[in-house]
Design a protein around this motif. Structure first.
Motif, short mmCIF file in Angstrom:
data_model
loop_
_atom_site.label_atom_id
_atom_site.label_comp_id
_atom_site.label_asym_id
_atom_site.label_seq_id
_atom_site.Cartn_x
_atom_site.Cartn_y
_atom_site.Cartn_z
N ILE A 11 0.90 -1.21 0.03
CA ILE A 11 0.03 0.06 -0.10
C ILE A 11 0.78 1.16 0.09
O ILE A 11 0.73 2.06 -0.74
N LEU A 15 1.15 3.86 -2.92
CA LEU A 15 0.93 5.36 -3.03
C LEU A 15 2.04 6.16 -3.52
O LEU A 15 1.68 7.62 -3.93
N CYS A 28 -7.70 2.88 -3.30
CA CYS A 28 -6.68 1.77 -2.95
C CYS A 28 -7.52 0.80 -2.41
O CYS A 28 -8.31 0.76 -1.63
N THR A 30 -7.73 -3.04 -0.65
CA THR A 30 -6.97 -4.24 -0.12
C THR A 30 -7.91 -5.36 0.56
O THR A 30 -9.15 -5.09 0.68
N LEU A 69 -9.55 4.25 0.58
CA LEU A 69 -9.03 2.97 0.84
C LEU A 69 -10.29 2.08 1.09
O LEU A 69 -11.53 2.43 1.83
#
Length: 114
Positions: A11, A15, A28, A30, A69
């Protein structure tokens, strides 16, 4: 390193790459629930092995851009898993493909449909 450390490192590096490329709006994803919780909510539960990475990610996210996120299902993350495995097996830290190979194209279709 642990899976959590690897996820947080990915991550952080992602970024940095997005910032360096001039992106101003980043989404982003995950599939690591623990990383997501630590980054979104409570960092006090983090052990010392990941505290610095979390601090660095938070510092990046506070820059003048929009970073969102999201936690996704592991089944919707075939491409990222395949790329991570490729990097480990080839012992590389960054690879750039102008056109995805046939295997990646299939995984992209699979992830898109999930």
């Amino acid at each position: 390193s642990t899976i959590l450390q690897g996820e947080l490192f990915a991550i952080w590096r992602g970024l940095i790459l997005a910032w360096d490329m001039g992106f101003t709006d980043v989404y982003c994803e995950t599939d690591c629930h623990e990383a997501f919780i630590l980054l979104k909510n409570d960092t006090s539960a983090a052990n010392n092995d990941v505290t610095e990475l979390i601090r660095r990610i938070h510092a990046l996210m506070k820059r003048s851009w929009r970073v969102e996120l999201a936690l996704i299902q592991r089944t919707a993350n075939h491409v990222a898993d395949a790329l991570a495995k490729y990097a480990v097996m080839q012992n590389v830290d960054q690879v750039e493909w102008l056109i995805p190979n046939d295997d990646l194209k299939e995984l992209l279709k699979h992830d898109f449909l999930d």
